[in-house]
Design an enzyme around this catalytic site. Structure first.
Site, PDB file in Angstrom:
ATOM      1  N   ARG A   1      89.838  99.794   5.234  1.00  0.00           N
ATOM      2  CA  ARG A   1      90.054  98.394   5.644  1.00  0.00           C
ATOM      3  C   ARG A   1      91.443  97.916   5.289  1.00  0.00           C
ATOM      4  NH1 ARG A   1      84.981  96.367   2.389  1.00  0.00           N
ATOM      5  NH2 ARG A   1      85.972  97.971   1.114  1.00  0.00           N
TER       6      ARG A   1
ATOM      7  N   ASP B   1      86.853  98.281   9.607  1.00  0.00           N
ATOM      8  CA  ASP B   1      85.726  98.137   8.696  1.00  0.00           C
ATOM      9  C   ASP B   1      84.582  98.974   9.260  1.00  0.00           C
ATOM     10  OD1 ASP B   1      83.476  97.379   7.293  1.00  0.00           O
ATOM     11  OD2 ASP B   1      84.033  95.253   7.209  1.00  0.00           O
TER      12      ASP B   1
ATOM     13  N   TYR C   1      71.716 102.150  -4.255  1.00  0.00           N
ATOM     14  CA  TYR C   1      72.801 103.142  -4.109  1.00  0.00           C
ATOM     15  C   TYR C   1      72.178 104.541  -4.028  1.00  0.00           C
ATOM     16  CZ  TYR C   1      76.915 106.018  -4.846  1.00  0.00           C
ATOM     17  OH  TYR C   1      77.901 106.967  -4.697  1.00  0.00           O
TER      18      TYR C   1
ATOM     19  N   GLU D   1      88.358 104.326  -8.010  1.00  0.00           N
ATOM     20  CA  GLU D   1      88.118 102.873  -8.058  1.00  0.00           C
ATOM     21  C   GLU D   1      86.624 102.544  -7.923  1.00  0.00           C
ATOM     22  OE1 GLU D   1      90.696 100.873  -5.224  1.00  0.00           O
ATOM     23  OE2 GLU D   1      92.450 101.936  -5.975  1.00  0.00           O
ATOM     24  N   PHE D   2      85.801 103.600  -7.852  1.00  0.00           N
ATOM     25  CA  PHE D   2      84.361 103.443  -7.597  1.00  0.00           C
ATOM     26  C   PHE D   2      83.685 102.435  -8.534  1.00  0.00           C
ATOM     27  CE2 PHE D   2      79.983 104.782  -8.483  1.00  0.00           C
ATOM     28  CZ  PHE D   2      79.431 104.863  -7.219  1.00  0.00           C
TER      29      PHE D   2
END
Ligand code: NDP
Ligand code: 8X3
Length: 257
Positions: free
Chosen positions: A34, A60, A153, A189-190
């Site tokens: 994005r 996106d 998740y 960055e998870f």
């Protein structure tokens, strides 16, 4: 001509490492995500560092019209995608099922399941016509077992596991190879995304042991896509040495999450 690889979610972490390693090794790479500025920076940086053939698309993945329009906007010379790396994904929140935020649930389902399906539907069309292609889905240890508060998740990554197996059957007669690469804990960055920007909490996830780095997964993906055409790696589960499964991590500090 070198193979064209599209890497979804290449603005950071695993996707970015895959894009760089493949560009460095002579693949023609389409980076996506994005964040348009990050894509532009990455394209410029990799061209400069590796003198590679690379282009970027910003969309996106949860918006099917954006996905379809973006692929249709590719210039002719980039249209024939040979390899699709379905990497874009995220966890949002870590709450027990009775307290989960519905927006978190929707974003994970929309990204990790529906987004992966939209782009796969679009890109496999050309692969089928050309009877050539390879798809690598980035799964997770979270798709092999469930852990406390991982609920939705976990479900989305179990779905990636099921979709991978289903794709392999449906695409068999078209000679399209389908693989899953499923990592354990990788420092990216998870966790910052999972904890909605709480960098301190995110940092704690990776303290007290040596997590995987994004390059470890990129090297595995490179191995999978460089096998001879008669060889398919169905599945790879890759863990840090310090992580036996979702629960047992040899942390040298007090358990913090
Ligand atoms: P990062 O947060 O570092 O990277 C995630 C990437 O996904 C970013 O490039 C982001 O780009 C992209 N992305 C997220 N949402 C969207 C969206 N709606 N549309 C397009 N792109 C999107 O995390 P990782 O590199 O760790 O994660 C990559 C994959 O690896 C995920 O599928 C994750 O589930 C999986 N994984 C991660 C593990 C880990 O421990 N880190 C372990 C196992 C699996 P942008 O924000 O610019 O859109
Ligand atoms: C990411 C790894 O264990 O945080 O898929 O779910 S974990």
């Amino acid at each position: 001509m070198s193979d064209i690889v599209m890497v979804t979610g290449s603005t950071s972490g695993i996707g970015k490492a895959i894009a760089e390693l493949l560009a460095k090794n002579g693949f023609r790479v389409i980076v996506t995500g994005r964040r348009k500025e990050r894509i532009e920076e990455l394209v410029d940086e990799l061209k400069l560092k590796h003198n590679c053939s690379i282009t970027g698309l910003s969309f996106d993945i949860t918006n099917k019209d954006e996905v379809y329009d973006a692929i249709d906007s590719l210039p002719e010379e980039w249209r024939n995608i040979d390899i699709l790396i379905n990497n874009a994904g995220l966890a949002s929140g870590l709450d027990p099922i009775y307290e989960g935020d519905l927006n978190d649930w929707e974003i994970m389902i929309d990204t990790n399941i529906k987004g992966l399906l939209y782009i796969s539907r679009k890109v496999t069309k050309g692969m089928i016509e050309r009877q050539k292609g390879q798809i690598i889905n980035i799964g997770s240890i979270a798709g092999r077992e469930v852990y406390p508060s991982g609920n939705v998740y976990n479900a989305t990554k179990h779905a990636v596991d099921a979709i991978t197996k289903a794709m392999r059957i449906d695409l068999l007669k078209y000679k399209i190879r389908v693989s899953q690469v499923a990592p354990g804990l990788v420092k990216t960055e998870f966790s910052e995304v999972r904890f909605h920007g709480d960098t301190e909490r995110a940092e704690q996830v990776y303290q007290g042991y040596e997590p995987l780095q994004a390059i470890d997964i990129a090297e595995a993906v490179h191995f999978v896509i460089t096998r001879p055409e008669h060889v398919n790696i169905n599945d790879m589960l890759i863990m840090p040495t310090a992580q036996a499964n979702s629960y047992n991590i040899d942390k040298k500090i007090e358990e913090l999450w």
